[in-house]
Design a protein around this motif. Structure first.
Motif, PDB file in Angstrom:
ATOM      1  N   UNK A  94       0.831  -1.205   0.000  1.00  0.00           N
ATOM      2  CA  UNK A  94       0.000   0.000   0.000  1.00  0.00           C
ATOM      3  C   UNK A  94       0.868   1.258   0.000  1.00  0.00           C
ATOM      4  N   UNK A  95       1.908   1.268   0.826  1.00  0.00           N
ATOM      5  CA  UNK A  95       2.781   2.442   0.902  1.00  0.00           C
ATOM      6  C   UNK A  95       3.478   2.711  -0.430  1.00  0.00           C
ATOM      7  N   UNK A  96       3.981   1.653  -1.054  1.00  0.00           N
ATOM      8  CA  UNK A  96       4.650   1.836  -2.350  1.00  0.00           C
ATOM      9  C   UNK A  96       3.662   2.352  -3.396  1.00  0.00           C
ATOM     10  N   UNK A  97       2.425   1.896  -3.338  1.00  0.00           N
ATOM     11  CA  UNK A  97       1.397   2.326  -4.288  1.00  0.00           C
ATOM     12  C   UNK A  97       0.989   3.786  -4.039  1.00  0.00           C
ATOM     13  N   UNK A  98       0.921   4.184  -2.783  1.00  0.00           N
ATOM     14  CA  UNK A  98       0.456   5.530  -2.424  1.00  0.00           C
ATOM     15  C   UNK A  98       1.535   6.608  -2.530  1.00  0.00           C
ATOM     16  N   UNK A  99       2.797   6.210  -2.468  1.00  0.00           N
ATOM     17  CA  UNK A  99       3.893   7.188  -2.433  1.00  0.00           C
ATOM     18  C   UNK A  99       3.981   7.968  -3.740  1.00  0.00           C
ATOM     19  N   UNK A 100       3.951   9.289  -3.658  1.00  0.00           N
ATOM     20  CA  UNK A 100       4.133  10.091  -4.870  1.00  0.00           C
ATOM     21  C   UNK A 100       5.560   9.908  -5.407  1.00  0.00           C
ATOM     22  N   UNK A 101       5.691   9.975  -6.694  1.00  0.00           N
ATOM     23  CA  UNK A 101       7.012   9.831  -7.308  1.00  0.00           C
ATOM     24  C   UNK A 101       7.955  10.904  -6.776  1.00  0.00           C
ATOM     25  N   UNK A 102       9.153  10.487  -6.385  1.00  0.00           N
ATOM     26  CA  UNK A 102      10.162  11.422  -5.903  1.00  0.00           C
ATOM     27  C   UNK A 102       9.992  11.863  -4.460  1.00  0.00           C
ATOM     28  N   UNK A 103       9.110  11.220  -3.715  1.00  0.00           N
ATOM     29  CA  UNK A 103       8.909  11.626  -2.316  1.00  0.00           C
ATOM     30  C   UNK A 103      10.142  11.294  -1.481  1.00  0.00           C
ATOM     31  N   UNK A 104      10.330  12.030  -0.388  1.00  0.00           N
ATOM     32  CA  UNK A 104      11.565  11.906   0.392  1.00  0.00           C
ATOM     33  C   UNK A 104      11.563  10.758   1.389  1.00  0.00           C
ATOM     34  N   UNK A 105      10.400  10.328   1.860  1.00  0.00           N
ATOM     35  CA  UNK A 105      10.350   9.313   2.921  1.00  0.00           C
ATOM     36  C   UNK A 105      10.944   7.983   2.455  1.00  0.00           C
ATOM     37  N   UNK A 106      11.715   7.394   3.341  1.00  0.00           N
ATOM     38  CA  UNK A 106      12.222   6.050   3.093  1.00  0.00           C
ATOM     39  C   UNK A 106      11.180   5.075   3.644  1.00  0.00           C
ATOM     40  N   UNK A 107      10.724   4.153   2.795  1.00  0.00           N
ATOM     41  CA  UNK A 107       9.705   3.179   3.190  1.00  0.00           C
ATOM     42  C   UNK A 107      10.391   1.917   3.680  1.00  0.00           C
ATOM     43  N   UNK A 108      10.104   1.542   4.920  1.00  0.00           N
ATOM     44  CA  UNK A 108      10.766   0.407   5.555  1.00  0.00           C
ATOM     45  C   UNK A 108       9.753  -0.475   6.278  1.00  0.00           C
ATOM     46  N   UNK A 109      10.058  -1.770   6.377  1.00  0.00           N
ATOM     47  CA  UNK A 109       9.238  -2.648   7.208  1.00  0.00           C
ATOM     48  C   UNK A 109       9.890  -2.698   8.579  1.00  0.00           C
ATOM     49  N   UNK A 110       9.116  -2.372   9.605  1.00  0.00           N
ATOM     50  CA  UNK A 110       9.666  -2.284  10.955  1.00  0.00           C
ATOM     51  C   UNK A 110      10.346  -3.577  11.370  1.00  0.00           C
ATOM     52  N   UNK A 111       9.733  -4.704  11.060  1.00  0.00           N
ATOM     53  CA  UNK A 111      10.279  -5.996  11.470  1.00  0.00           C
ATOM     54  C   UNK A 111      11.580  -6.389  10.810  1.00  0.00           C
ATOM     55  N   UNK A 112      12.032  -5.621   9.813  1.00  0.00           N
ATOM     56  CA  UNK A 112      13.331  -5.906   9.197  1.00  0.00           C
ATOM     57  C   UNK A 112      14.483  -5.478  10.100  1.00  0.00           C
ATOM     58  N   UNK A 117      14.025 -13.368  10.223  1.00  0.00           N
ATOM     59  CA  UNK A 117      13.257 -13.395   8.981  1.00  0.00           C
ATOM     60  C   UNK A 117      11.895 -14.060   9.182  1.00  0.00           C
ATOM     61  N   UNK A 118      11.843 -15.106  10.005  1.00  0.00           N
ATOM     62  CA  UNK A 118      10.599 -15.832  10.262  1.00  0.00           C
ATOM     63  C   UNK A 118       9.648 -15.033  11.161  1.00  0.00           C
ATOM     64  N   UNK A 119      10.161 -14.053  11.883  1.00  0.00           N
ATOM     65  CA  UNK A 119       9.383 -13.330  12.891  1.00  0.00           C
ATOM     66  C   UNK A 119       9.237 -11.848  12.546  1.00  0.00           C
ATOM     67  N   UNK A 120       9.529 -11.462  11.298  1.00  0.00           N
ATOM     68  CA  UNK A 120       9.607 -10.046  10.939  1.00  0.00           C
ATOM     69  C   UNK A 120       8.273  -9.379  10.683  1.00  0.00           C
ATOM     70  N   UNK A 121       7.221 -10.157  10.476  1.00  0.00           N
ATOM     71  CA  UNK A 121       5.891  -9.580  10.276  1.00  0.00           C
ATOM     72  C   UNK A 121       5.265  -9.314  11.643  1.00  0.00           C
ATOM     73  N   UNK A 122       4.834  -8.086  11.851  1.00  0.00           N
ATOM     74  CA  UNK A 122       4.127  -7.760  13.086  1.00  0.00           C
ATOM     75  C   UNK A 122       2.648  -8.011  12.783  1.00  0.00           C
ATOM     76  N   UNK A 123       2.189  -9.183  13.227  1.00  0.00           N
ATOM     77  CA  UNK A 123       0.843  -9.654  12.886  1.00  0.00           C
ATOM     78  C   UNK A 123      -0.237  -8.778  13.519  1.00  0.00           C
ATOM     79  N   UNK A 124      -1.322  -8.613  12.799  1.00  0.00           N
ATOM     80  CA  UNK A 124      -2.456  -7.823  13.274  1.00  0.00           C
ATOM     81  C   UNK A 124      -3.208  -8.600  14.352  1.00  0.00           C
ATOM     82  N   UNK A 125      -3.239  -8.095  15.587  1.00  0.00           N
ATOM     83  CA  UNK A 125      -3.912  -8.821  16.670  1.00  0.00           C
ATOM     84  C   UNK A 125      -5.405  -8.505  16.797  1.00  0.00           C
TER      85      UNK A 125
END
Length: 155
Positions: A94-112, A117-125
């Protein structure tokens, strides 16, 4: 050091991202780093509401408090924030789709940061009964936020 602006994102902004927001703010304060931390949703379902009571209770159990009111991410966020973190692959898509071209924010997955690697997704509780999933998300956020701050901001 220049003040960093960090935005935490999840689907509804009532579970994971409000927890991550408070954990990151606390982590940055302990590291004596000047920062702004916020959170937002990719969806609009809960805009104007508070976080899920289970999320708020989890934070309270750790001596933390959130007064955040749910909001949805907007185009300006991608140029206002330095880092925007998603909690799972769907958030990242969703973030990659919504980001305007050339935007400054670095998009990262927190769990990285700091999680295996097996535990990097923060599951929706949200749909789990009880508070165990919220505690798990909290613990993952603590590890990931501390690792991010050490790896990226305290170099």
């Amino acid at each position: 050091m220049v003040k960093k602006k960090i935005l935490m994102i999840c689907l509804g902004n009532i579970c994971r991202s409000p927890i991550a927001e408070i954990v990151m703010a606390e982590t940055l304060a302990k590291a004596k780093l000047d920062s702004v931390v916020d959170s937002a949703a990719t969806g609009s379902w809960h805009v104007g509401n508070r976080a899920d009571p289970r999320a708020l209770n989890t934070l309270k159990n750790h001596g933390l408090e959130s007064k955040h009111i749910v909001r949805q991410i907007n185009k300006q966020d991608f140029n206002e924030f330095d880092y925007i973190f998603g909690m799972d692959e769907a958030n990242m898509d969703d973030l990659r789709r919504l980001a305007p071209e050339g935007s400054k924010a670095e998009l990262l997955m927190l769990g990285d940061f700091g999680l295996s690697k097996e535990n990097r997704i923060i599951e929706d509780p949200y749909y789990q009964s009880g508070s165990e999933g919220f505690e798990t998300a909290y613990q993952q956020c603590v590890v990931a936020c501390e690792a991010f701050v050490k790896q990226r901001l305290l170099k």
